[in-house]
Motif scaffolding. Sequence first.
Motif, PDB file in Angstrom:
ATOM      1  N   LEU A   1      -2.406  -7.341  -2.485  1.00 33.20           N
ATOM      2  CA  LEU A   1      -1.276  -7.897  -3.222  1.00 33.20           C
ATOM      3  C   LEU A   1      -0.043  -7.005  -3.081  1.00 33.20           C
ATOM      4  N   TRP A   2      -0.230  -5.706  -3.276  1.00 30.76           N
ATOM      5  CA  TRP A   2       0.889  -4.771  -3.195  1.00 30.76           C
ATOM      6  C   TRP A   2       1.433  -4.692  -1.763  1.00 30.76           C
ATOM      7  N   PHE A   3       0.511  -4.665  -0.795  1.00 28.98           N
ATOM      8  CA  PHE A   3       0.928  -4.597   0.611  1.00 28.98           C
ATOM      9  C   PHE A   3       1.714  -5.845   0.996  1.00 28.98           C
TER      10      PHE A   3
ATOM     11  N   GLU B   1      -1.691  -9.005   4.761  1.00 33.24           N
ATOM     12  CA  GLU B   1      -3.149  -8.891   4.878  1.00 33.24           C
ATOM     13  C   GLU B   1      -3.801  -9.710   3.771  1.00 33.24           C
ATOM     14  N   TRP B   2      -4.748 -10.553   4.142  1.00 34.24           N
ATOM     15  CA  TRP B   2      -5.372 -11.460   3.182  1.00 34.24           C
ATOM     16  C   TRP B   2      -6.884 -11.282   3.073  1.00 34.24           C
ATOM     17  N   ALA B   3      -7.466 -10.402   3.866  1.00 32.32           N
ATOM     18  CA  ALA B   3      -8.932 -10.292   3.903  1.00 32.32           C
ATOM     19  C   ALA B   3      -9.504  -9.907   2.541  1.00 32.32           C
ATOM     20  N   GLY B   4      -8.920  -8.891   1.894  1.00 32.85           N
ATOM     21  CA  GLY B   4      -9.422  -8.452   0.590  1.00 32.85           C
ATOM     22  C   GLY B   4      -9.259  -9.510  -0.478  1.00 32.85           C
ATOM     23  N   LEU B   5      -8.122 -10.200  -0.477  1.00 28.47           N
ATOM     24  CA  LEU B   5      -7.876 -11.252  -1.467  1.00 28.47           C
ATOM     25  C   LEU B   5      -8.820 -12.434  -1.268  1.00 28.47           C
TER      26      LEU B   5
END
Length: 221
Positions: free
Chosen positions: A134-136, A148-152
Amino acid sequence: MVFKRRDRRNLLRAIWEVIYPKGGWTRAFHYVKHRVRRLPDSPERIARGIFAGVFTSFTPFFGLHFVVSVLLARIINGNLFASILATFFGNPLTFVPIAYSSLKTGYWLTGMNVDADRVRHGLGEMFYSASHDLWFNFKALFNNKTPEWAGLIEFYNDVFYPYMIGSLIPGVLSGLVCYYLSVPVIRAYQKRRNKGVFKARLARLKEKAAEKSAKKAAEKS
């Protein structure tokens, strides 16, 4: 300022008091209990507010529990302040069983083959990964980097979605239990309090009547 704190809290102290309130969780529980019982509203409306707050504490909308509980309380015509107080049902002492029961129920309802024990042990890592993304991605709006969306995506699929679905059953059941336990307790407390208020008013009226009669007697003499 009238409501300004005399002792300024630093960031670490503020975080610690969220985890462990000043005076302990027992004192905090009794404070919330007395505040709920003293609310000037019908027992049913207060209990509906409690239901909204307890139910909301099972949902994964962390940081928005106050807002969600108030919205739900308005929908079911519950006491808004009671709903906010009841969100403290979800606290560091109850978070683990609440999260585990919601996730386990969510996996069962959705038919997902995810081990709740594995998710529970990796929950902190998933939260960190999602918050990092989210922060990135927020900074990527200004520095032209690729989001980057992998973690979300992993967090939503393995945690948030089953948590949200699974929170319905334990949230509703816990809310109903608290509702039906709260109504007779609040009603009995209000009757006892009203009786005490009536006796105090009657005593004051008697005192005033006695003062008037004594004053009249003194004037006649």
